[in-house]
Design a protein around this motif. Structure first.
Motif, PDB file in Angstrom:
ATOM      1  N   UNK A   2       0.835  -1.192   0.000  1.00 47.80           N
ATOM      2  CA  UNK A   2       0.000   0.000   0.000  1.00 47.80           C
ATOM      3  C   UNK A   2       0.873   1.246   0.000  1.00 47.80           C
ATOM      4  N   UNK A   3       0.417   2.269  -0.681  1.00 43.11           N
ATOM      5  CA  UNK A   3       1.106   3.561  -0.665  1.00 43.11           C
ATOM      6  C   UNK A   3       0.588   4.368   0.515  1.00 43.11           C
ATOM      7  N   UNK A   4       1.520   4.904   1.307  1.00 44.83           N
ATOM      8  CA  UNK A   4       1.175   5.735   2.458  1.00 44.83           C
ATOM      9  C   UNK A   4       1.912   7.067   2.312  1.00 44.83           C
ATOM     10  N   UNK A   5       1.174   8.155   2.417  1.00 47.90           N
ATOM     11  CA  UNK A   5       1.770   9.487   2.324  1.00 47.90           C
ATOM     12  C   UNK A   5       2.346   9.883   3.680  1.00 47.90           C
ATOM     13  N   UNK A   6       3.553  10.459   3.640  1.00 49.35           N
ATOM     14  CA  UNK A   6       4.243  10.882   4.855  1.00 49.35           C
ATOM     15  C   UNK A   6       4.747  12.307   4.642  1.00 49.35           C
ATOM     16  N   UNK A   7       4.190  13.312   5.289  1.00 53.41           N
ATOM     17  CA  UNK A   7       3.029  13.269   6.171  1.00 53.41           C
ATOM     18  C   UNK A   7       1.772  12.904   5.385  1.00 53.41           C
ATOM     19  N   UNK A   8       0.674  12.747   6.107  1.00 52.00           N
ATOM     20  CA  UNK A   8      -0.567  12.328   5.444  1.00 52.00           C
ATOM     21  C   UNK A   8      -0.978  13.348   4.388  1.00 52.00           C
ATOM     22  N   UNK A   9      -1.647  12.867   3.370  1.00 52.44           N
ATOM     23  CA  UNK A   9      -2.092  13.728   2.280  1.00 52.44           C
ATOM     24  C   UNK A   9      -3.082  14.766   2.781  1.00 52.44           C
ATOM     25  N   UNK A  10      -3.983  14.385   3.666  1.00 51.47           N
ATOM     26  CA  UNK A  10      -4.959  15.344   4.181  1.00 51.47           C
ATOM     27  C   UNK A  10      -4.256  16.458   4.945  1.00 51.47           C
ATOM     28  N   UNK A  11      -3.207  16.127   5.711  1.00 50.67           N
ATOM     29  CA  UNK A  11      -2.454  17.149   6.444  1.00 50.67           C
ATOM     30  C   UNK A  11      -1.771  18.113   5.476  1.00 50.67           C
ATOM     31  N   UNK A  12      -1.211  17.580   4.397  1.00 49.38           N
ATOM     32  CA  UNK A  12      -0.575  18.429   3.392  1.00 49.38           C
ATOM     33  C   UNK A  12      -1.578  19.373   2.742  1.00 49.38           C
ATOM     34  N   UNK A  13      -2.724  18.831   2.366  1.00 47.79           N
ATOM     35  CA  UNK A  13      -3.736  19.647   1.690  1.00 47.79           C
ATOM     36  C   UNK A  13      -4.274  20.736   2.610  1.00 47.79           C
ATOM     37  N   UNK A  26      -8.646  22.237  -8.036  1.00 45.36           N
ATOM     38  CA  UNK A  26      -8.407  20.826  -8.358  1.00 45.36           C
ATOM     39  C   UNK A  26      -6.980  20.624  -8.846  1.00 45.36           C
ATOM     40  N   UNK A  27      -6.492  21.527  -9.684  1.00 47.59           N
ATOM     41  CA  UNK A  27      -5.127  21.398 -10.196  1.00 47.59           C
ATOM     42  C   UNK A  27      -4.095  21.511  -9.084  1.00 47.59           C
ATOM     43  N   UNK A  28      -4.322  22.384  -8.107  1.00 48.02           N
ATOM     44  CA  UNK A  28      -3.409  22.507  -6.976  1.00 48.02           C
ATOM     45  C   UNK A  28      -3.399  21.228  -6.150  1.00 48.02           C
ATOM     46  N   UNK A  29      -4.571  20.677  -5.905  1.00 53.70           N
ATOM     47  CA  UNK A  29      -4.677  19.433  -5.135  1.00 53.70           C
ATOM     48  C   UNK A  29      -3.929  18.309  -5.850  1.00 53.70           C
ATOM     49  N   UNK A  30      -4.133  18.183  -7.125  1.00 51.59           N
ATOM     50  CA  UNK A  30      -3.473  17.123  -7.888  1.00 51.59           C
ATOM     51  C   UNK A  30      -1.964  17.308  -7.919  1.00 51.59           C
ATOM     52  N   UNK A  31      -1.512  18.551  -8.020  1.00 49.24           N
ATOM     53  CA  UNK A  31      -0.077  18.826  -8.016  1.00 49.24           C
ATOM     54  C   UNK A  31       0.536  18.467  -6.666  1.00 49.24           C
ATOM     55  N   UNK A  60      -6.191   9.068  -2.253  1.00 55.59           N
ATOM     56  CA  UNK A  60      -5.477   9.883  -3.245  1.00 55.59           C
ATOM     57  C   UNK A  60      -6.136   9.834  -4.631  1.00 55.59           C
ATOM     58  N   UNK A  61      -6.936   8.840  -4.909  1.00 60.35           N
ATOM     59  CA  UNK A  61      -7.615   8.761  -6.204  1.00 60.35           C
ATOM     60  C   UNK A  61      -8.852   9.667  -6.255  1.00 60.35           C
ATOM     61  N   UNK A  62      -9.362  10.076  -5.080  1.00 58.04           N
ATOM     62  CA  UNK A  62     -10.586  10.888  -5.027  1.00 58.04           C
ATOM     63  C   UNK A  62     -10.403  12.109  -4.125  1.00 58.04           C
ATOM     64  N   UNK A  63      -9.249  12.730  -4.221  1.00 63.95           N
ATOM     65  CA  UNK A  63      -9.007  13.889  -3.347  1.00 63.95           C
ATOM     66  C   UNK A  63      -9.408  15.159  -4.056  1.00 63.95           C
TER      67      UNK A  63
END
Length: 63
Positions: A2-13, A26-31, A60-63
Motif C-alpha cells: 500500500x502507498x502511504x503518504x508521509x506526512x498524510x495527504x490530508x495534512x498536506x492539503x 483541483x489542479x493545486x490538489x493534484x499537483x 489519493x484517487x478521489x481527493x
C-alpha cells in the motif's frame, strides 16, 4: 502493498489551503498529491501507521 503518504495527504492539503488562505483548486490538489512524499509498505504497516495517526488518510484517487 500500500502507498502511504508521509506526512498524510490530508495534512498536506489542509496546510497548503491554510497557507493560501482560500480553498485549493483541483489542479493545486493534484499537483500536491503528485509531488508528495509517499512510501510503499505492506498492509499491516499501513494499518499501524493509520492507527498511530488516529485517522485514515484521504483517498489519493478521489481527493
Amino acid at each position: 502493498m500500500t502507498i502511504v503518504f508521509v506526512p498524510s495527504l490530508i495534512a498536506l492539503l489542509l496546510s497548503k489551503a491554510d497557507e493560501k488562505g482560500s480553498p485549493l483548486t483541483e489542479l493545486e490538489v493534484l499537483d500536491i498529491r503528485d509531488n508528495a512524499t509517499a512510501i510503499y509498505v505492506d498492509a499491516e504497516a499501513a494499518l499501524s501507521m493509520s492507527e498511530s495517526r488516529g485517522y485514515r488518510d484521504i483517498d489519493p484517487e478521489n481527493c
